[in-house]
Scaffold this motif. Structure first.
Motif, short mmCIF file in Angstrom:
data_model
loop_
_atom_site.label_atom_id
_atom_site.label_comp_id
_atom_site.label_asym_id
_atom_site.label_seq_id
_atom_site.Cartn_x
_atom_site.Cartn_y
_atom_site.Cartn_z
N CYS A 122 42.31 34.16 36.67
CA CYS A 122 43.63 33.59 36.33
C CYS A 122 43.49 32.23 35.66
O CYS A 122 44.33 31.85 34.84
CB CYS A 122 44.50 33.47 37.58
SG CYS A 122 45.03 35.05 38.26
N PRO B 266 45.42 39.22 35.51
CA PRO B 266 45.48 37.76 35.66
C PRO B 266 46.70 37.14 34.98
O PRO B 266 47.33 36.23 35.53
CB PRO B 266 44.18 37.28 35.01
CG PRO B 266 43.25 38.44 35.12
CD PRO B 266 44.12 39.64 34.93
N SER C 19 49.79 37.88 37.03
CA SER C 19 49.83 36.99 38.19
C SER C 19 50.41 35.63 37.83
O SER C 19 51.21 35.06 38.59
CB SER C 19 48.43 36.82 38.78
OG SER C 19 48.44 35.90 39.85
#
Length: 521
Positions: free
Chosen positions: A65, A142, A145
């Motif tokens: 991320c 990622p 998220s």
């Protein structure tokens, strides 16, 4: 005009090594060092917190991320930051731009700590929505998220920009403006030395608050993490206000005193024409000197990201064994302390290396160290992969904590060398340039180049994450190690190429100064 010799002559042998500062210079040196202390302390707090939020606290968070955040958020906002900086300098001047920029960052961090983070459950989509979206779109999980935890994403961007805009642009441009040539080699290394006490201070604070959060959470206090963040942002606000006061003191008391600052430089600043963002970036690609500076900046940004993404993944694994979110933040605090302590010791040595060695030697130490230590870290990971996995023991120690402490030492030493040698050598390289290249070119290289460097590493990691999917960061390690070797190799070549141009401009500038002095007499 100098009020005495500014060189290292007149010091005893020990003092020339440890503290080559004249007593009368302290009025100038100490506030600048405290400005560096405040900037690095703020950066350490928000850096540790941004990683904790995106990797541990965020729904579906993880080390990949951070790469997605740098690619989709930090890079485009860095371009906006350059444009805003250029416009502000042109409209209101350098001094007011400093006040406006720092105040803007402080306002955001305060709002985040007191409003956005406490209201995160209301502002963010539900955890169920985020997890479902990540499951449906595993190749861009990622990024999904980050969308599901958007306030953390914005905080991550602002924390990254603080490091490039505040430290690299605002502080070092100010230091280059007011530091005389015979002070540079004595002052710059010690700026980093004193400034890195800020890392020790904030690292200790983060560990204390993390332990408090862990105990409070176990006792049933569901708001412990929120209280932790509020306290950290309160400390950021205090340090930011102190930074503004120090900057005002420097402008009111130091820049008006010919003993510390030549009024000749003020005239140059007033007469110089400001460049637009397009011309500023174009200046890099029309100057081979700035191009090599850009390659050096890109080299550090890419190399450090390639190693840190794997290191952060190991921290996450270790923190899960220790207890979770608070443990992750505490481990990042230990990293800050290790980095600060190592940097202080390295700086004492580095300041003498800077004074005794050629620029090429000083600039080459960072990439060589990063290649050696980073290579050792990757080799240890490969050893575990091919000898029974990460549950093995090595030298009688559990592998996971061993990797963490080796990674911490590696990251801390590389950053210590970066703060003491890399930053100082890079800032020294700008000094022989004319005022336009020094100011506008430096802003473009430091802000745009720094973010592009990390974005380059982010592109690599994000692309690999899309390929390996749920396989994890550790599966990327072989490719990342090869990329590290290639990037650092190109970085070292750029250092040697720039060295020739630097030495030529340095000699040319000395000759011009001598001619100007003769004409003035």
């Amino acid at each position: 005009m100098n009020g005495g010799s500014s060189s290292s002559k007149g010091f005893g042998r020990l003092r020339a090594v440890i503290w080559p500062i004249h007593g009368w210079e302290m009025k100038k040196f100490l506030p600048m060092s405290m400005m560096m202390f405040c900037m690095l302390a703020i950066y350490a707090l928000i850096r540790d917190l941004k990683d904790t939020l995106v990797i541990r606290v965020a729904t579906g968070g993880g080390s990949p991320c951070t790469s997605a955040a740098k690619l989709w958020g930090v890079l485009p906002m860095a371009v906006v930051a350059i444009a805003a900086y250029s416009i502000l300098v042109k409209k209101i001047g350098v001094e007011k731009t400093f006040y406006v920029s720092v105040t803007f960052f402080l306002a955001f961090f305060t709002i985040f700590g007191f409003v956005l983070f406490p209201m995160r459950d209301i502002l963010h989509p539900s955890a169920e929505w985020t997890n479902r979206a990540m499951h449906d779109l595993p190749r861009i999980a990622p990024t999904v998220s980050l969308i599901g935890n958007w306030t953390f994403f914005v905080f991550y961007i602002m924390a990254e920009l603080w490091g490039s805009v505040a430290i690299n642009a605002l502080f070092w441009q100010f230091a280059n403006k007011i530091t005389k040539k015979d002070e540079v080699k004595r002052f710059y290394g010690l700026f980093a030395c004193i400034g890195n006490f800020g890392l020790i201070f904030t690292g200790s604070l983060v560990i204390y608050l993390s332990n408090f959060t862990e105990r409070a959470t176990k006792s049933g206090n569901s708001n412990a993490l929120t209280q932790n963040v509020i306290i950290q942002m309160s400390v950021v606000l205090f340090l930011g206000i102190l930074l503004l006061c120090l900057y005002k003191y420097m402008n009111k008391k130091i820049l008006t005193n010919p003993k510390f600052y030549s009024s000749k430089n003020v005239k140059i600043e007033k007469k110089r024409k400001e460049m637009s963002l397009g011309r500023s970036v174009k200046k890099i690609f029309t100057s081979s000197y700035l191009m090599f500076m850009l390659f050096i900046t890109l080299g550090y940004g890419i190399a450090i990201h390639l190693t840190e993404v794997v290191y952060n993944d190991r921290i996450k694994v270790f923190s899960e064994q220790l207890g979770g979110d608070a443990a992750f933040n505490a481990l990042k605090g230990y990293l800050s302390i290790v980095t600060g302590v190592i940097t202080i010791f390295v700086t004492i040595v580095a300041s003498n290396i800077i004074r005794a060695c050629k620029w090429r030697t000083v600039a080459a130490i960072t990439p060589i160290s990063l290649l050696g230590l980073g290579g050792l870290f990757f080799c240890l990971l490969f050893y575990a992969q091919f000898h029974g996995g990460f549950d093995i023991q090595l030298f009688g120690l559990a592998f996971t904590p061993l990797v963490f402490w080796l990674g911490t030492f590696t990251d801390g030493l590389c950053k210590g060398i970066k703060y003491s040698l890399y930053d100082s050598s890079k800032q020294m390289a700008y000094i022989p340039l004319d005022p336009t290249l020094k100011t506008e070119g430096q802003a473009a290289v430091e802000t745009f180049g720094g973010r592009m460097g990390k974005a380059g590493g982010a592109v690599t990691v994000t692309a690999l994450a899309a390929i390996v999917g749920d396989a994890g960061v550790i599966k990327m390690a072989p490719v990342l190690s090869i990329a590290l070797l290639l990037v650092v190799g190109a970085w070292i070549i750029s250092v040697f190429a720039l060295s020739k141009k630097y030495e030529f401009l340095k000699i040319k500038k000395l000759e011009e100064d001598k001619e100007s002095h003769i004409i003035a007499e």
